[in-house]
Design a protein around this motif. Structure first.
Motif, PDB file in Angstrom:
ATOM      1  N   LEU A 191      18.889  -6.302  -6.017  1.00 42.66           N
ATOM      2  CA  LEU A 191      17.693  -5.701  -5.452  1.00 42.66           C
ATOM      3  C   LEU A 191      17.772  -4.199  -5.259  1.00 42.66           C
ATOM      4  CD1 LEU A 191      17.061  -8.371  -2.678  1.00 42.66           C
ATOM      5  CD2 LEU A 191      15.978  -8.209  -4.898  1.00 42.66           C
ATOM      6  N   ALA A 192      18.816  -3.564  -5.725  1.00 37.89           N
ATOM      7  CA  ALA A 192      19.006  -2.157  -5.391  1.00 37.89           C
ATOM      8  C   ALA A 192      17.825  -1.298  -5.821  1.00 37.89           C
ATOM      9  CB  ALA A 192      20.293  -1.648  -6.041  1.00 37.89           C
ATOM     10  N   GLU A 193      17.412  -1.437  -7.087  1.00 39.64           N
ATOM     11  CA  GLU A 193      16.321  -0.593  -7.569  1.00 39.64           C
ATOM     12  C   GLU A 193      14.991  -0.970  -6.939  1.00 39.64           C
ATOM     13  OE1 GLU A 193      16.255   0.330 -11.831  1.00 39.64           O
ATOM     14  OE2 GLU A 193      18.092  -0.856 -11.955  1.00 39.64           O
ATOM     15  N   LEU A 194      14.732  -2.287  -6.814  1.00 39.12           N
ATOM     16  CA  LEU A 194      13.463  -2.738  -6.258  1.00 39.12           C
ATOM     17  C   LEU A 194      13.312  -2.307  -4.810  1.00 39.12           C
ATOM     18  CD1 LEU A 194      10.875  -4.357  -6.582  1.00 39.12           C
ATOM     19  CD2 LEU A 194      12.147  -6.390  -5.918  1.00 39.12           C
ATOM     20  N   SER A 195      14.344  -2.551  -4.000  1.00 38.53           N
ATOM     21  CA  SER A 195      14.242  -2.206  -2.585  1.00 38.53           C
ATOM     22  C   SER A 195      14.188  -0.697  -2.382  1.00 38.53           C
ATOM     23  CB  SER A 195      15.425  -2.800  -1.813  1.00 38.53           C
ATOM     24  OG  SER A 195      16.645  -2.297  -2.330  1.00 38.53           O
ATOM     25  N   GLY A 196      14.657   0.066  -3.371  1.00 37.47           N
ATOM     26  CA  GLY A 196      14.624   1.512  -3.239  1.00 37.47           C
ATOM     27  C   GLY A 196      13.349   2.142  -3.753  1.00 37.47           C
ATOM     28  N   ASP A 197      12.450   1.357  -4.326  1.00 30.12           N
ATOM     29  CA  ASP A 197      11.200   1.902  -4.848  1.00 30.12           C
ATOM     30  C   ASP A 197      10.190   1.954  -3.714  1.00 30.12           C
ATOM     31  OD1 ASP A 197       8.353   1.445  -6.145  1.00 30.12           O
ATOM     32  OD2 ASP A 197       9.633   2.367  -7.657  1.00 30.12           O
ATOM     33  N   GLN A 198       9.939   3.129  -3.198  1.00 35.67           N
ATOM     34  CA  GLN A 198       9.095   3.278  -2.007  1.00 35.67           C
ATOM     35  C   GLN A 198       7.654   2.885  -2.273  1.00 35.67           C
ATOM     36  OE1 GLN A 198       9.626   7.262  -0.531  1.00 35.67           O
ATOM     37  NE2 GLN A 198      11.706   6.868   0.179  1.00 35.67           N
ATOM     38  N   ASP A 199       7.142   3.202  -3.461  1.00 38.34           N
ATOM     39  CA  ASP A 199       5.752   2.852  -3.763  1.00 38.34           C
ATOM     40  C   ASP A 199       5.551   1.340  -3.777  1.00 38.34           C
ATOM     41  OD1 ASP A 199       5.036   5.487  -3.936  1.00 38.34           O
ATOM     42  OD2 ASP A 199       5.249   5.590  -6.115  1.00 38.34           O
ATOM     43  N   PHE A 200       6.513   0.625  -4.374  1.00 36.54           N
ATOM     44  CA  PHE A 200       6.387  -0.832  -4.430  1.00 36.54           C
ATOM     45  C   PHE A 200       6.520  -1.445  -3.039  1.00 36.54           C
ATOM     46  CE2 PHE A 200       8.148  -5.144  -5.192  1.00 36.54           C
ATOM     47  CZ  PHE A 200       7.058  -5.670  -5.836  1.00 36.54           C
ATOM     48  N   GLN A 201       7.446  -0.926  -2.226  1.00 36.38           N
ATOM     49  CA  GLN A 201       7.596  -1.432  -0.867  1.00 36.38           C
ATOM     50  C   GLN A 201       6.344  -1.145  -0.024  1.00 36.38           C
ATOM     51  OE1 GLN A 201       9.992  -3.354   0.519  1.00 36.38           O
ATOM     52  NE2 GLN A 201      10.809  -3.521  -1.556  1.00 36.38           N
ATOM     53  N   LEU A 202       5.757   0.020  -0.233  1.00 36.61           N
ATOM     54  CA  LEU A 202       4.523   0.346   0.480  1.00 36.61           C
ATOM     55  C   LEU A 202       3.411  -0.606   0.079  1.00 36.61           C
ATOM     56  CD1 LEU A 202       3.123   2.281   2.445  1.00 36.61           C
ATOM     57  CD2 LEU A 202       2.576   3.747   0.491  1.00 36.61           C
ATOM     58  N   PHE A 203       3.326  -0.916  -1.210  1.00 35.54           N
ATOM     59  CA  PHE A 203       2.353  -1.885  -1.698  1.00 35.54           C
ATOM     60  C   PHE A 203       2.551  -3.239  -1.009  1.00 35.54           C
ATOM     61  CE2 PHE A 203       2.072  -5.559  -4.575  1.00 35.54           C
ATOM     62  CZ  PHE A 203       0.707  -5.612  -4.793  1.00 35.54           C
ATOM     63  N   LEU A 204       3.799  -3.690  -0.929  1.00 39.09           N
ATOM     64  CA  LEU A 204       4.086  -4.978  -0.308  1.00 39.09           C
ATOM     65  C   LEU A 204       3.651  -5.004   1.152  1.00 39.09           C
ATOM     66  CD1 LEU A 204       7.649  -5.804  -1.720  1.00 39.09           C
ATOM     67  CD2 LEU A 204       5.492  -6.905  -2.333  1.00 39.09           C
ATOM     68  N   HIS A 205       4.040  -4.003   1.910  1.00 39.43           N
ATOM     69  CA  HIS A 205       3.758  -4.010   3.347  1.00 39.43           C
ATOM     70  C   HIS A 205       2.265  -3.867   3.626  1.00 39.43           C
ATOM     71  CE1 HIS A 205       7.813  -4.240   4.969  1.00 39.43           C
ATOM     72  NE2 HIS A 205       8.202  -3.423   4.001  1.00 39.43           N
ATOM     73  N   ARG A 206       1.598  -3.003   2.894  1.00 42.39           N
ATOM     74  CA  ARG A 206       0.155  -2.846   3.104  1.00 42.39           C
ATOM     75  C   ARG A 206      -0.598  -4.133   2.786  1.00 42.39           C
ATOM     76  NH1 ARG A 206      -1.285   3.122   0.537  1.00 42.39           N
ATOM     77  NH2 ARG A 206      -0.615   4.366   2.341  1.00 42.39           N
ATOM     78  N   ASN A 207      -0.250  -4.755   1.692  1.00 42.49           N
ATOM     79  CA  ASN A 207      -0.993  -5.945   1.286  1.00 42.49           C
ATOM     80  C   ASN A 207      -0.538  -7.199   2.012  1.00 42.49           C
ATOM     81  OD1 ASN A 207      -2.992  -5.112  -0.902  1.00 42.49           O
ATOM     82  ND2 ASN A 207      -1.131  -4.022  -1.468  1.00 42.49           N
ATOM     83  N   LEU A 208       0.658  -7.158   2.589  1.00 44.15           N
ATOM     84  CA  LEU A 208       1.060  -8.227   3.494  1.00 44.15           C
ATOM     85  C   LEU A 208       0.143  -8.235   4.714  1.00 44.15           C
ATOM     86  CD1 LEU A 208       3.133 -10.430   4.247  1.00 44.15           C
ATOM     87  CD2 LEU A 208       4.510  -8.640   5.296  1.00 44.15           C
ATOM     88  N   GLU A 209      -0.084  -7.064   5.289  1.00 46.09           N
ATOM     89  CA  GLU A 209      -0.988  -6.977   6.438  1.00 46.09           C
ATOM     90  C   GLU A 209      -2.425  -7.284   6.035  1.00 46.09           C
ATOM     91  OE1 GLU A 209      -0.071  -6.703   9.587  1.00 46.09           O
ATOM     92  OE2 GLU A 209       1.944  -6.834   8.742  1.00 46.09           O
ATOM     93  N   PHE A 210      -2.812  -6.857   4.849  1.00 45.70           N
ATOM     94  CA  PHE A 210      -4.164  -7.110   4.357  1.00 45.70           C
ATOM     95  C   PHE A 210      -4.383  -8.615   4.198  1.00 45.70           C
ATOM     96  CE2 PHE A 210      -7.390  -5.601   0.904  1.00 45.70           C
ATOM     97  CZ  PHE A 210      -8.427  -5.887   1.764  1.00 45.70           C
ATOM     98  N   THR A 211      -3.393  -9.296   3.618  1.00 47.41           N
ATOM     99  CA  THR A 211      -3.504 -10.742   3.438  1.00 47.41           C
ATOM    100  C   THR A 211      -3.553 -11.455   4.781  1.00 47.41           C
ATOM    101  OG1 THR A 211      -2.270 -10.557   1.369  1.00 47.41           O
ATOM    102  CG2 THR A 211      -2.470 -12.754   2.307  1.00 47.41           C
ATOM    103  N   ARG A 212      -2.756 -10.980   5.741  1.00 47.38           N
ATOM    104  CA  ARG A 212      -2.778 -11.560   7.082  1.00 47.38           C
ATOM    105  C   ARG A 212      -4.167 -11.414   7.702  1.00 47.38           C
ATOM    106  NH1 ARG A 212       1.711 -11.664  10.476  1.00 47.38           N
ATOM    107  NH2 ARG A 212       2.566  -9.834   9.397  1.00 47.38           N
ATOM    108  N   LYS A 213      -4.794 -10.260   7.493  1.00 45.99           N
ATOM    109  CA  LYS A 213      -6.132 -10.014   8.030  1.00 45.99           C
ATOM    110  C   LYS A 213      -7.151 -10.962   7.395  1.00 45.99           C
ATOM    111  CE  LYS A 213     -10.228  -7.570   8.179  1.00 45.99           C
ATOM    112  NZ  LYS A 213     -11.447  -7.778   7.381  1.00 45.99           N
ATOM    113  N   ILE A 214      -7.064 -11.150   6.079  1.00 45.69           N
ATOM    114  CA  ILE A 214      -7.984 -12.049   5.387  1.00 45.69           C
ATOM    115  C   ILE A 214      -7.786 -13.480   5.881  1.00 45.69           C
ATOM    116  CG2 ILE A 214      -8.657 -12.977   3.142  1.00 45.69           C
ATOM    117  CD1 ILE A 214      -7.782 -10.305   1.902  1.00 45.69           C
ATOM    118  N   LYS A 215      -6.526 -13.902   6.052  1.00 46.75           N
ATOM    119  CA  LYS A 215      -6.245 -15.240   6.561  1.00 46.75           C
ATOM    120  C   LYS A 215      -6.879 -15.436   7.938  1.00 46.75           C
ATOM    121  CE  LYS A 215      -1.968 -16.900   6.034  1.00 46.75           C
ATOM    122  NZ  LYS A 215      -1.758 -16.890   7.470  1.00 46.75           N
ATOM    123  N   GLY A 216      -6.820 -14.412   8.771  1.00 44.14           N
ATOM    124  CA  GLY A 216      -7.427 -14.504  10.094  1.00 44.14           C
ATOM    125  C   GLY A 216      -8.934 -14.655  10.025  1.00 44.14           C
ATOM    126  N   ASP A 217      -9.566 -13.951   9.093  1.00 40.22           N
ATOM    127  CA  ASP A 217     -11.022 -14.062   8.945  1.00 40.22           C
ATOM    128  C   ASP A 217     -11.422 -15.439   8.415  1.00 40.22           C
ATOM    129  OD1 ASP A 217     -11.409 -11.521   9.900  1.00 40.22           O
ATOM    130  OD2 ASP A 217     -11.681 -10.589   7.933  1.00 40.22           O
TER     131      ASP A 217
END
Length: 203
Positions: free
Chosen positions: A28-54
């Protein structure tokens, strides 16, 4: 295929091919070090949580308004209506490909965006929440499409089996049950997507 994409394919393949276990020793060294991809994951994790709540909020409305609360009590009507779960089998196949999995999630979000029209007609007094849910589903689908393009993943097109127009409801009760089933299926679909994002974000 770029190095980051190869790592993504390996990680998602191992993750989605197993019943949501914690992974150890993955490269996972390269994947975990890619800030753009990690930002995508965290933003859309919260987005998905919000949709699930609705979706859960609309499920409570259907339960309170129509006394439709338990899916197991509606099996006979469900068979007549033929409203099925949008498939995500591409995310679980042994021959996993990130392109196919992400494409199927994106297509599923698009399908539920259309299906929610039946819920909108059923709950006109909650039109604002339903329309927000449709917009959020469209935006999450667009986010995934954009991430695929950024990672150099090709878009995969699947046959529209099980994703055709909704059946014509022959009664108001069938419409109520149809709305209930659409929301229940959408919630399960979102849970699958949420788990994938959550586990990737924790690695």
């Amino acid at each position: 295929m770029c190095s980051l994409t190869r790592v993504l394919v390996l990680v998602l393949g191992a993750l989605l091919g197993a019943p949501w276990r914690v992974l150890h020793g993955a490269p996972l060294a390269e994947l975990s070090g890619d800030q753009d991809f990690q930002l995508f994951l965290h933003r859309n994790l919260e987005f998905t949580r919000k949709i699930k709540g609705d979706v859960a909020a609309l499920q409570r409305v259907v339960c309170d308004t129509f006394q439709l609360c338990k899916e197991e009590e509606l099996l006979l009507v469900q068979q007549d209506l033929r409203i099925t779960q949008v498939a995500l089998e591409q995310c679980h196949r042994p021959s996993f490909q990130a392109e196919a999995c992400f494409s199927q999630i994106r297509d599923g979000l698009h399908a539920y965006h259309s299906s929610l029209t039946a819920v909108l007609e059923l709950l006109p007094s909650h039109a604002g929440l339903v329309e927000t849910l449709q917009l959020d589903a469209a935006n999450l689908s667009s986010n995934i499409q954009q991430q695929m393009e950024d990672l150099g993943l090709d878009t995969v097109t699947f046959p529209a089996e099980g994703r055709g127009p909704l059946p014509a409801f022959s009664s108001h009760f069938q419409h109520q049950v149809g709305g209930f089933l659409i929301l229940a299926n959408f919630q399960r679909f979102l849970e699958t997507a949420y788990r994938a994002l959550r586990h990737l974000a924790r690695l």
